[in-house]
Design a protein around this motif. Structure first.
Motif, PDB file in Angstrom:
ATOM      1  N   GLU A  55       0.850  -1.193   0.000  1.00 46.92           N
ATOM      2  CA  GLU A  55       0.000   0.000   0.000  1.00 46.92           C
ATOM      3  C   GLU A  55       0.885   1.242   0.000  1.00 46.92           C
ATOM      4  O   GLU A  55       1.774   1.385   0.848  1.00 46.92           O
ATOM      5  CB  GLU A  55      -0.924  -0.008   1.219  1.00 46.92           C
ATOM      6  CG  GLU A  55      -1.905   1.117   1.267  1.00 46.92           C
ATOM      7  CD  GLU A  55      -2.987   1.058   0.193  1.00 46.92           C
ATOM      8  OE1 GLU A  55      -3.596   2.111  -0.047  1.00 46.92           O
ATOM      9  OE2 GLU A  55      -3.225  -0.008  -0.395  1.00 46.92           O
ATOM     10  N   ARG A  58       2.111   3.992   3.092  1.00 43.29           N
ATOM     11  CA  ARG A  58       1.911   3.400   4.411  1.00 43.29           C
ATOM     12  C   ARG A  58       3.227   3.173   5.149  1.00 43.29           C
ATOM     13  O   ARG A  58       3.300   3.359   6.360  1.00 43.29           O
ATOM     14  CB  ARG A  58       1.167   2.080   4.305  1.00 43.29           C
ATOM     15  CG  ARG A  58       1.061   1.423   5.694  1.00 43.29           C
ATOM     16  CD  ARG A  58       0.212   0.224   5.746  1.00 43.29           C
ATOM     17  NE  ARG A  58      -1.163   0.632   5.494  1.00 43.29           N
ATOM     18  CZ  ARG A  58      -2.102  -0.202   5.119  1.00 43.29           C
ATOM     19  NH1 ARG A  58      -1.830  -1.467   4.959  1.00 43.29           N
ATOM     20  NH2 ARG A  58      -3.328   0.216   4.912  1.00 43.29           N
ATOM     21  N   SER A  69      -2.232   2.461  -4.261  1.00 46.63           N
ATOM     22  CA  SER A  69      -3.285   2.794  -3.298  1.00 46.63           C
ATOM     23  C   SER A  69      -4.570   2.103  -3.736  1.00 46.63           C
ATOM     24  O   SER A  69      -5.352   2.658  -4.499  1.00 46.63           O
ATOM     25  CB  SER A  69      -3.497   4.309  -3.232  1.00 46.63           C
ATOM     26  OG  SER A  69      -2.357   4.943  -2.755  1.00 46.63           O
ATOM     27  N   GLU A  71      -6.597   0.321  -1.275  1.00 48.35           N
ATOM     28  CA  GLU A  71      -7.537   0.204  -0.164  1.00 48.35           C
ATOM     29  C   GLU A  71      -8.694   1.191  -0.268  1.00 48.35           C
ATOM     30  O   GLU A  71      -9.744   0.967   0.295  1.00 48.35           O
ATOM     31  CB  GLU A  71      -6.815   0.384   1.166  1.00 48.35           C
ATOM     32  CG  GLU A  71      -5.971  -0.801   1.534  1.00 48.35           C
ATOM     33  CD  GLU A  71      -5.329  -0.655   2.899  1.00 48.35           C
ATOM     34  OE1 GLU A  71      -5.420   0.436   3.508  1.00 48.35           O
ATOM     35  OE2 GLU A  71      -4.726  -1.632   3.356  1.00 48.35           O
ATOM     36  N   LYS A  72      -8.498   2.264  -1.012  1.00 48.47           N
ATOM     37  CA  LYS A  72      -9.558   3.262  -1.140  1.00 48.47           C
ATOM     38  C   LYS A  72     -10.780   2.724  -1.888  1.00 48.47           C
ATOM     39  O   LYS A  72     -11.854   3.292  -1.804  1.00 48.47           O
ATOM     40  CB  LYS A  72      -9.031   4.518  -1.836  1.00 48.47           C
ATOM     41  CG  LYS A  72      -8.551   4.290  -3.250  1.00 48.47           C
ATOM     42  CD  LYS A  72      -7.928   5.546  -3.828  1.00 48.47           C
ATOM     43  CE  LYS A  72      -7.328   5.291  -5.192  1.00 48.47           C
ATOM     44  NZ  LYS A  72      -6.620   6.448  -5.697  1.00 48.47           N
ATOM     45  N   LEU A  74     -11.999  -0.415  -1.426  1.00 49.46           N
ATOM     46  CA  LEU A  74     -12.689  -1.395  -0.603  1.00 49.46           C
ATOM     47  C   LEU A  74     -13.641  -0.699   0.369  1.00 49.46           C
ATOM     48  O   LEU A  74     -13.313   0.325   0.955  1.00 49.46           O
ATOM     49  CB  LEU A  74     -11.674  -2.242   0.156  1.00 49.46           C
ATOM     50  CG  LEU A  74     -10.707  -3.007  -0.742  1.00 49.46           C
ATOM     51  CD1 LEU A  74      -9.675  -3.724   0.092  1.00 49.46           C
ATOM     52  CD2 LEU A  74     -11.443  -3.968  -1.640  1.00 49.46           C
ATOM     53  N   LYS A 111     -14.254  -6.604  -7.879  1.00 46.09           N
ATOM     54  CA  LYS A 111     -14.275  -6.580  -6.424  1.00 46.09           C
ATOM     55  C   LYS A 111     -14.959  -7.847  -5.929  1.00 46.09           C
ATOM     56  O   LYS A 111     -16.022  -8.222  -6.401  1.00 46.09           O
ATOM     57  CB  LYS A 111     -15.029  -5.338  -5.943  1.00 46.09           C
ATOM     58  CG  LYS A 111     -14.697  -4.954  -4.534  1.00 46.09           C
ATOM     59  CD  LYS A 111     -15.470  -3.774  -4.000  1.00 46.09           C
ATOM     60  CE  LYS A 111     -15.493  -2.574  -4.880  1.00 46.09           C
ATOM     61  NZ  LYS A 111     -16.156  -1.422  -4.251  1.00 46.09           N
ATOM     62  N   THR A 114     -13.726  -8.232   0.335  1.00 44.26           N
ATOM     63  CA  THR A 114     -12.659  -7.355   0.787  1.00 44.26           C
ATOM     64  C   THR A 114     -11.405  -7.493  -0.074  1.00 44.26           C
ATOM     65  O   THR A 114     -10.334  -7.045   0.322  1.00 44.26           O
ATOM     66  CB  THR A 114     -12.293  -7.665   2.252  1.00 44.26           C
ATOM     67  OG1 THR A 114     -11.836  -9.011   2.331  1.00 44.26           O
ATOM     68  CG2 THR A 114     -13.469  -7.434   3.163  1.00 44.26           C
ATOM     69  N   LYS A 115     -11.515  -8.104  -1.219  1.00 35.98           N
ATOM     70  CA  LYS A 115     -10.368  -8.309  -2.114  1.00 35.98           C
ATOM     71  C   LYS A 115     -10.667  -7.747  -3.494  1.00 35.98           C
ATOM     72  O   LYS A 115     -11.813  -7.691  -3.923  1.00 35.98           O
ATOM     73  CB  LYS A 115     -10.054  -9.807  -2.263  1.00 35.98           C
ATOM     74  CG  LYS A 115      -9.663 -10.499  -0.987  1.00 35.98           C
ATOM     75  CD  LYS A 115      -8.188 -10.518  -0.869  1.00 35.98           C
ATOM     76  CE  LYS A 115      -7.787 -11.332   0.353  1.00 35.98           C
ATOM     77  NZ  LYS A 115      -6.416 -11.152   0.686  1.00 35.98           N
TER      78      LYS A 115
END
Length: 135
Positions: A55, A58, A69, A71-72, A74, A111, A114-115
Motif C-alpha cells: 500500500e 503506508r 493505493s 484500499e480506497k 474497498l 471486487k 474485501t479483495k
C-alpha cells in the motif's frame, strides 16, 4: 597493457548506471522467500508482485513512488467502470517507475468482498508477464 592492476581497469567494468533486475525469489504459492536470487524476467515478476501488494504511503521504508493505493476502493460503492479505469491508472503509474517496465495490457479488475481480483499483462524490455492477483 595498463599501468594499473587489473582490478582498476575500468574498461572491463560495467557502467555504474547499468541496471539488470535481480530480486530475492518468492514462492508465490506459499507467499514466502526461498532464499535464492532470480534475475531478468522472473525478478521483474517478483518486483511487480511486491509493488502491487504494498500500500502506497503506508511504510516509511519505501519511496512515495512505490506501491499502489488500492484500499480506497474497498468498502466503497463504486461502479465497475470507475473501479477499472481508476485502478488501472493507479497500477500503471506504480509499475512504470521500474526501468524495465514499458506498460500494461489486458487490464481487468473486479471486487470480491474485501479483495480486488486483478488480471493484467505487464510489458517489459525482456518480454511479457501475465499477472493474476487477489489484493
Amino acid at each position: 597493457m595498463s599501468l594499473l592492476p587489473s582490478f582498476y581497469d575500468v574498461r572491463d567494468r560495467k557502467s555504474i548506471n547499468e541496471y539488470f533486475p535481480r530480486e530475492y525469489e518468492i514462492d508465490f504459492a506459499e507467499n514466502r522467500l526461498t532464499g535464492r536470487i532470480v534475475e531478468g524476467l522472473e525478478a521483474i515478476r517478483v518486483w511487480v508482485w511486491c509493488c502491487i501488494h504494498t500500500e502506497r504511503f503506508r511504510y516509511a521504508l519505501y519511496s512515495w513512488q512505490y506501491g499502489v493505493s488500492l484500499e480506497k476502493y474497498l468498502g466503497q460503492t463504486t461502479t465497475e467502470e470507475y473501479l477499472e479505469v481508476d485502478s488501472q491508472a493507479e497500477i500503471e503509474e506504480a509499475l512504470k517507475i521500474h526501468p524495465y517496465i514499458t506498460g500494461i495490457d489486458g487490464f481487468q479488475v473486479s471486487k470480491n468482498g474485501t479483495k480486488l481480483n486483478i488480471k493484467l499483462t505487464v510489458k517489459t524490455k525482456l518480454g511479457k508477464i501475465e499477472v493474476s492477483e487477489n489484493v
